[in-house]
Design a protein around this motif. Structure first.
Motif, PDB file in Angstrom:
ATOM      1  N   UNK A  48      -6.524   7.062  14.414  1.00  0.00           N
ATOM      2  CA  UNK A  48      -6.660   8.582  13.395  1.00  0.00           C
ATOM      3  C   UNK A  48      -7.003   7.688  12.114  1.00  0.00           C
ATOM      4  N   UNK A  49      -7.190   8.382  10.662  1.00  0.00           N
ATOM      5  CA  UNK A  49      -7.705   8.410   9.235  1.00  0.00           C
ATOM      6  C   UNK A  49      -5.970   8.532   8.519  1.00  0.00           C
ATOM      7  N   UNK A  50      -5.408   9.054   9.182  1.00  0.00           N
ATOM      8  CA  UNK A  50      -4.651   9.113   8.422  1.00  0.00           C
ATOM      9  C   UNK A  50      -3.294   8.689   8.681  1.00  0.00           C
ATOM     10  N   UNK A  51      -2.604   7.789   7.457  1.00  0.00           N
ATOM     11  CA  UNK A  51      -2.000   6.569   7.166  1.00  0.00           C
ATOM     12  C   UNK A  51      -0.839   7.578   7.711  1.00  0.00           C
ATOM     13  N   UNK A  52      -0.361   8.785   6.850  1.00  0.00           N
ATOM     14  CA  UNK A  52       1.020   8.837   7.277  1.00  0.00           C
ATOM     15  C   UNK A  52       1.451   9.455   8.735  1.00  0.00           C
ATOM     16  N   UNK A  53       0.629   9.646   9.372  1.00  0.00           N
ATOM     17  CA  UNK A  53       0.882   9.191  10.979  1.00  0.00           C
ATOM     18  C   UNK A  53       0.722   8.163  11.173  1.00  0.00           C
ATOM     19  N   UNK A  92      -3.569   0.202  12.192  1.00  0.00           N
ATOM     20  CA  UNK A  92      -2.655  -0.066  11.390  1.00  0.00           C
ATOM     21  C   UNK A  92      -1.258  -1.120  11.557  1.00  0.00           C
ATOM     22  N   UNK A  93      -0.668  -2.237  11.350  1.00  0.00           N
ATOM     23  CA  UNK A  93       0.150  -2.251  11.364  1.00  0.00           C
ATOM     24  C   UNK A  93       1.861  -2.456  10.363  1.00  0.00           C
ATOM     25  N   UNK A  94       2.617  -2.806  10.984  1.00  0.00           N
ATOM     26  CA  UNK A  94       3.935  -3.038   9.481  1.00  0.00           C
ATOM     27  C   UNK A  94       3.144  -3.425   8.212  1.00  0.00           C
ATOM     28  N   UNK A  95       2.141  -4.883   8.795  1.00  0.00           N
ATOM     29  CA  UNK A  95       2.291  -5.424   7.426  1.00  0.00           C
ATOM     30  C   UNK A  95       1.219  -4.835   6.299  1.00  0.00           C
ATOM     31  N   UNK A  96       0.092  -3.814   6.873  1.00  0.00           N
ATOM     32  CA  UNK A  96      -0.612  -3.277   6.374  1.00  0.00           C
ATOM     33  C   UNK A  96      -0.422  -2.191   5.663  1.00  0.00           C
ATOM     34  N   UNK A  97       0.558  -1.019   6.583  1.00  0.00           N
ATOM     35  CA  UNK A  97       0.769   0.387   6.533  1.00  0.00           C
ATOM     36  C   UNK A  97       1.369   0.849   4.824  1.00  0.00           C
ATOM     37  N   UNK A  98       2.449  -0.196   4.838  1.00  0.00           N
ATOM     38  CA  UNK A  98       3.353   0.599   3.305  1.00  0.00           C
ATOM     39  C   UNK A  98       1.739   0.439   2.364  1.00  0.00           C
ATOM     40  N   UNK A  99       1.061  -0.808   2.287  1.00  0.00           N
ATOM     41  CA  UNK A  99       0.294  -0.608   0.908  1.00  0.00           C
ATOM     42  C   UNK A  99      -0.784   0.411   1.191  1.00  0.00           C
ATOM     43  N   UNK A 100      -1.517   0.465   2.351  1.00  0.00           N
ATOM     44  CA  UNK A 100      -2.025   1.564   2.522  1.00  0.00           C
ATOM     45  C   UNK A 100      -1.237   3.574   1.891  1.00  0.00           C
ATOM     46  N   UNK A 101      -0.178   3.502   2.380  1.00  0.00           N
ATOM     47  CA  UNK A 101       0.455   4.525   2.039  1.00  0.00           C
ATOM     48  C   UNK A 101       0.532   4.450   0.825  1.00  0.00           C
TER      49      UNK A 101
END
Length: 148
Positions: free
Chosen positions: A73-78, A97-106
């Protein structure tokens, strides 16, 4: 393990199907009824059609998800919801996407939405090229081979 594709607008459906055939991985494409197709697909490819509406495909993916699935997916929320289900999730660039990078992407997504709301200009994504497709396939092949 299955590949689960957020099918509305995914530029790598065909590449994932080829990978599924090569590595004997079933492919599930979740998409809106707006994208219904009668095209013939290999037996290992299945479709789940959802009604029109924002996030309908996302919610269905989460409902169908198994812990060993790989979501594209390209959807950060999903992606953040998928991580909560202990499945792996990848962008069509091949980036995981990982737990380490998802917050920054959101956070980036939020800032972009705020800028658009304030009528400030933001850049959209660059066109997806054949080189991008090849890179995605190469990265995913390496990950699948490492899994065996």
């Amino acid at each position: 393990m299955r590949f689960v594709i957020d099918g509305d607008g995914s530029p790598v459906k065909n590449e994932v199907i080829v990978l599924g055939a090569k590595f004997h991985v079933p492919v599930v494409i979740v998409t809106s009824v707006d994208h219904f197709t009668t095209k013939e697909y290999p037996e290992f490819v299945s479709f789940i059609y959802v009604d029109k509406g924002a996030d309908r495909a996302d919610y269905r993916i989460i409902q169908e998800l198994l812990p060993d699935d790989w979501v594209i997916t390209q959807d950060y929320g999903l992606a953040s919801l998928v991580l909560g289900k202990k499945a792996r999730v990848f962008h069509h660039s091949g980036k995981e996407y990982t737990l380490e990078n998802i917050d920054e992407l959101l956070t980036q997504r939020f800032i972009g939405a705020q800028m658009r709301k304030a009528k400030k200009r933001t850049k959209g994504p660059k066109p997806f090229t054949q080189e991008n497709r090849e890179h995605f396939t190469q990265v995913m092949t390496e990950r699948l081979e490492a899994r065996i």
